[in-house]
Design a protein around this motif. Structure first.
Motif, PDB file in Angstrom:
ATOM      1  N   CYS A  60     -51.204 -40.880 -54.591  1.00 58.73           N
ATOM      2  CA  CYS A  60     -50.167 -40.237 -54.930  1.00 58.73           C
ATOM      3  C   CYS A  60     -48.896 -41.263 -54.792  1.00 58.73           C
ATOM      4  O   CYS A  60     -47.690 -40.974 -55.263  1.00 58.73           O
ATOM      5  CB  CYS A  60     -49.782 -38.911 -54.401  1.00 58.73           C
ATOM      6  N   CYS A 109     -51.278 -38.499 -45.555  1.00 62.60           N
ATOM      7  CA  CYS A 109     -50.176 -39.112 -46.506  1.00 62.60           C
ATOM      8  C   CYS A 109     -48.789 -38.266 -46.362  1.00 62.60           C
ATOM      9  O   CYS A 109     -48.808 -37.029 -46.387  1.00 62.60           O
ATOM     10  CB  CYS A 109     -50.696 -38.607 -47.917  1.00 62.60           C
ATOM     11  N   CYS A 113     -51.442 -43.776 -50.465  1.00 60.51           N
ATOM     12  CA  CYS A 113     -52.039 -42.694 -51.151  1.00 60.51           C
ATOM     13  C   CYS A 113     -52.195 -42.984 -52.359  1.00 60.51           C
ATOM     14  O   CYS A 113     -51.354 -43.554 -53.004  1.00 60.51           O
ATOM     15  CB  CYS A 113     -51.663 -41.280 -50.657  1.00 60.51           C
ATOM     16  N   CYS A 144     -47.881 -36.199 -50.025  1.00 57.64           N
ATOM     17  CA  CYS A 144     -48.618 -34.887 -50.553  1.00 57.64           C
ATOM     18  C   CYS A 144     -49.417 -34.213 -49.341  1.00 57.64           C
ATOM     19  O   CYS A 144     -49.744 -33.055 -49.687  1.00 57.64           O
ATOM     20  CB  CYS A 144     -49.458 -35.243 -51.503  1.00 57.64           C
TER      21      CYS A 144
HETATM   22 ZN    ZN Z   1     -50.427 -38.367 -51.105  1.00 52.97          ZN
END
Ligand code: ZN
Length: 249
Positions: A150, A127, A148, A130
């Motif tokens: 996130c 990712c 992801c 993150c």
């Molecule tokens: Zn991520």
């Protein structure tokens, strides 16, 4: 040829530090054409438009089109006798470090453990927000582009143009190359930095450099002590056999 391979097998006698450098030529027999060759991905996709980090961030859906094709090629590929021979040499204590320019993960699939990947691995994803890494099976490839949890963009953990080669990889490769006693260069013309520095470092350290390639390269005249021209999938199994016979330490 058999005699030449025998001579190289003799080089392995009584030495400890052996570095192997591999490139795209290793994986052609596994069904992954060299990127720059006529069958390669770059004949279809302009690398600046499809393999630069800026291009990816600007238009991930477009770049994932190329990445999915690459992913399929890598997922279908299996190690060939050259990969298995290098893994066997490591098990025999005859390889200290294997440095590869390839992103196909085939050395590890064949059983090599001490592998440094200069350009990362297509078999791992990361990712961009993150930093979390994923295996290929963990990522919903159906989503376009894959994201992801996130919300960040996911990209194969390969080094795109405009990205740095992981410093840890460079440090490990340079350190071992500058103390090695023998370097095998297989399926690589070693023209692209930082790989291009390794044979030079080895030579300066007093190591022998042995090249196994289909055709002569810039290394052949200047650096290599022995050049074995031919298919690594035939030469390396024979080398393993002769090392077993000749080296008793
Ligand atoms: Zn991520």
């Amino acid at each position: 040829m058999k005699e030449m391979i025998g001579k190289v097998a003799g080089f392995f006698n009584g030495i400890q530090n052996i570095v192997v450098l591999t490139g795209a030529g290793m994986s052609v027999d596994s069904g992954i054409p060299a990127f720059r060759g006529s069958q390669g991905l770059w004949s279809k996709y302009d690398p600046m438009e499809y393999a630069s980090i800026d291009a990816f961030c600007n238009n991930p859906v477009k770049v994932w089109k190329m990445l999915k094709e690459l992913d399929e090629a890598v997922a279908c590929a299996e190690p060939n006798p050259a990969h298995y021979s290098l893994a066997e040499l490591e098990r025999m204590g005859r390889v200290s470090l294997l440095v590869t320019q390839n992103i196909d993960g085939l050395h590890q699939a064949a059983g090599s453990r001490q592998v440094v990947e200069f350009h990362g691995s297509q078999r791992r994803l990361r990712c961009l927000s993150c930093g979390r890494t994923f295996s290929r099976n963990e990522v919903m490839m159906l989503e376009d582009p894959p994201r992801c949890l996130c919300g960040g963009l996911i990209k194969p953990d390969i080094v795109f143009f405009g990205e740095e080669i992981p410093e840890r990889a460079i440090k490990a490769a340079f350190a071992m190359s500058s103390i090695c006693q023998l370097m095998l260069v297989v399926g690589s013309s070693a023209q692209v930095a930082p790989a291009s520095h390794l044979p030079l470092l080895a030579k300066q350290a007093g190591a022998r450099v042995v090249e196994i390639n289909l055709e002569k390269t810039a290394l052949s005249e200047e650096i290599s002590d022995v050049v074995l021209l031919g298919d690594a999938g035939e030469i390396l199994p024979e080398l393993v056999e002769q090392i077993r016979e000749k080296c008793d330490d």
